[in-house]
Design an enzyme around this catalytic site. Structure first.
Site, PDB file in Angstrom:
ATOM      1  N   LYS A 212      80.480  -1.916 140.235  1.00  0.00           N
ATOM      2  CA  LYS A 212      81.102  -2.393 138.996  1.00  0.00           C
ATOM      3  C   LYS A 212      80.603  -1.533 137.842  1.00  0.00           C
ATOM      4  CE  LYS A 212      84.247  -5.138 137.568  1.00  0.00           C
ATOM      5  NZ  LYS A 212      85.595  -4.947 138.085  1.00  0.00           N
ATOM      6  N   SER A 413      90.626  -5.691 139.795  1.00  0.00           N
ATOM      7  CA  SER A 413      89.824  -6.776 139.226  1.00  0.00           C
ATOM      8  C   SER A 413      90.702  -8.002 138.977  1.00  0.00           C
ATOM      9  CB  SER A 413      89.109  -6.314 137.956  1.00  0.00           C
ATOM     10  OG  SER A 413      87.968  -5.559 138.268  1.00  0.00           O
TER      11      SER A 413
END
Length: 622
Positions: A212, A413
């Site tokens: 991430k 996402s």
């Protein structure tokens, strides 16, 4: 006493002048708005009432695309064009948006239109689009060419995006002084750690996921090895996808299309640096022609129009297809989620959770709608907004309406979060998806203020209430934020595992914020098939057991008032931006532009929990 009275009179007089000035400014601004409204309405009426373009027995459809190709425009295209040209001036820097599906429909209509005998690609003002969108337009161009109608492309220079579309042409011409700018793809992100340290800004970062990388700009001054490996993988696949498609269109090998920097430099040294001749020698183009020579070729093919003083043609923006037979009642709803996902109603270029959920609800409650296609082109955004959209999709699914997700260039996402209720997910090979991870960023400036002698103090009934950007985050708040981030990731993984019929452990292995191309995502079980929007329509038809498919596009069309106000605001912004840019060095301008894309730095998002399911970097390609 007299002196005091004079001072009072002077103060009142000056105050009155200020009030009059403000009143005049407000009235003048109101008058200006009325004038612009009147001009906009007059321009629209005169444009609509103008003599329609004469249909010739043989003419070219000119794809003189201006601006970018998008899934869903944020402004009314007719009024936006009028305002840009008639009010803001022909040299307006406001970028036009071209609706992907309208463009494809127009090309397919032209294929069956007897008055259209060819297409001319005029791409010098075309700014590009994501690779799946370009590929979908290219598919329509192939269908047009397969009908026996030629396609011509001409350019002074071709950017990579322009050349991608030009490669679908039967005849590609280049100016004798032009070039085909093939250079590859790259990502470049800004990292702020040293800057934040110098400014004494405290960045409180909360995340789950090795990959991430959205939070790395706050923690590092360079890309982490894990992020570098992940980004290298997907950007290499995108570039290989570009080379494979374009090389096949030009009937050459990918190696011949782009032999590498050293080979290109060697070839240019051999021919004296002639980029146009290099393009011919490498079979990137079919010939070098001046604009006058190209016009002669097109005139010979399509004939001469004395009124236009050019070959017979009609612009894609003026083209109206022949009337079609009445289509059957719509039975498949199409809802587009284009842009960052935000809480509340939709805004310019963003997905509003309330708006999108209401559109899904409309499709769910419509008895004529038998299936729903969700077209996703989003890097994600707010966790709470993504969940609101997902819940409404689940309600539609439980109501017995099959859900098919068609992924555009991005479905990462939060874009993947809202895709989880789907019965079937279709992605392009070059779609960027996955990025299953969550993060949060809170910046505080207590040290910055302290260094200049400013301090914050007060009382609170609980450490959880004592939150301010001017104070250090209390430890209980830090612990609670990390717990909520971990909970969000746990929920994300479980949603994906349940929808993809896998275990949470399996999803965690391919999650951790890792970005995948559509090809990799299919291999990892995150999508069901590779294809485009047409495949999604066919799948929705099959799942709903329909004899034929008729689409109902449920979308919030921008009104002409919204477009006018947006254009005015954008115009003012452009002019002010130009004034500011004139005073700033170019590198600083680039830094400011990129920094604004980073959530948590300028509070782009409005999520109440400060949790993001957002792939910040996967869409930024140079």
């Amino acid at each position: 006493m007299r002196t005091a009275w004079r001072i009072i009179v002077r103060v009142i007089s000056n105050l009155w002048r200020v009030i009059n000035f403000i009143r005049e400014c407000v009235l003048n601004l109101f008058l200006l708005v009325l004038i612009l409204l009147g001009l906009g309405i007059w321009g629209l009426i005169s444009h609509e009432s103008a003599t329609p373009h004469k249909v010739n027995t043989a003419q070219a459809l000119v794809l003189n695309l201006d601006g970018v190709i998008v899934e869903q425009p944020s402004q009314d295209k007719k009024i936006g064009k009028l305002l840009g040209q008639e009010i803001l001036g022909a040299n307006s820097k406001l970028r036009q948006e071209n609706a992907l599906f309208e463009l494809v429909d127009a090309i397919r209509d032209a294929k069956n239109d007897k008055s259209i005998t060819g297409i001319v690609l005029d791409l010098h003002n075309f700014a590009g689009g994501d690779q799946p969108s370009l590929n979908y337009v290219g598919k329509a161009l192939k269908e047009f060419s397969s009908a026996g109608k030629p396609i011509y492309a001409y350019g002074d220079n071709y950017t990579q995006a322009q050349y991608y579309l030009a490669s679908y042409a039967n005849h590609v011409y280049l100016s004798p002084l032009g070039a085909v700018d093939l250079h590859g793809m790259a990502t470049n992100n800004l990292y702020f750690k040293s800057l934040l340290d110098k400014l004494k800004v405290s960045s409180h970062v909360f995340r789950v996921g090795t990959y991430k990388s959205a939070v790395e700009p706050f923690l590092r001054d360079d890309m982490s090895p894990a992020a570098r490996d992940a980004d290298t993988r997907w950007i290499t696949q995108l570039w290989q996808g570009y080379l494979t498609t374009v090389a096949a269109n030009r009937s050459i090998s990918p190696q011949q299309l782009f032999p590498g920097a050293e080979a290109i430099i060697t070839a240019l040294k051999a021919n004296g640096g002639n980029t146009a001749q290099y393009a011919v020698d490498s079979h990137l183009v079919d010939g070098l022609k001046t604009q006058a020579q190209v016009e002669q070729i097109l005139t010979k093919k399509f004939g001469w129009d004395d009124q236009q003083k050019s070959f017979k043609q009609v612009s894609i923006y003026d083209y109206s297809a022949p009337a079609k037979p009445t289509e059957p009642k719509a039975n498949i709803a199409v809802i587009v989620a284009n842009g960052a996902i935000m809480d509340g109603p939709a805004s310019d270029g963003n997905v509003g959770s309330e708006t999108t959920a209401q559109q899904i609800r409309e499709a769910r409650l419509d008895p004529a709608i038998k299936a729903i296609i969700l077209r996703v082109n989003s890097p994600g955004g707010s966790v709470t907004a993504s969940e609101q959209i997902r819940e409404e999709l689940m309600a539609a699914k439980q109501a017995g309406k099959p859900i098919v997700v068609s992924m555009g260039g991005l479905a990462a996402s939060g874009g993947y979060w809202i895709s989880t209720p789907a019965d079937y997910i279709i992605a392009s090979p070059t779609t960027l998806t996955g990025s299953i991870g969550i993060f949060g960023v809170i910046n505080t400036v207590e040290n910055s203020l302290s260094s200049v002698g400013v301090h914050t103090d007060g009382v609170s009934t609980s450490p959880l209430a004592d939150i301010s950007m001017t104070k250090a985050l209390p430890d209980p708040v830090t612990q609670m934020m990390q717990l909520t981030i971990e909970n969000g990731y746990h929920n994300f993984v479980n949603l994906v595992a349940e929808s993809r019929h896998k275990t949470p452990e399996q999803i965690n292995e391919i999650g951790q914020g890792h970005v995948w191309t559509g090809t990799d995502a299919q291999q990892n079980g995150l999508v069901d098939a590779l294809g485009d929007f047409d495949d999604a329509v066919n799948k929705a038809q099959a799942l709903a057991h329909l004899k034929s498919a008729s689409l109902k596009w449920i979308q919030q069309d921008p009104s002409w008032v919204d477009t006018l106000l947006a254009q005015m605001q954008a115009s003012v912004s452009v002019h002010l931006s130009d004034q500011v840019k004139a005073l700033l060095p170019a590198p600083l301008i680039e830094v400011m532009g990129k920094a604004q894309q980073q959530p948590g730095l300028f509070n782009q998002q409005n999520t109440p929990q400060n949790r993001y399911a957002w792939c910040v970097n996967c869409g930024v390609i140079n």
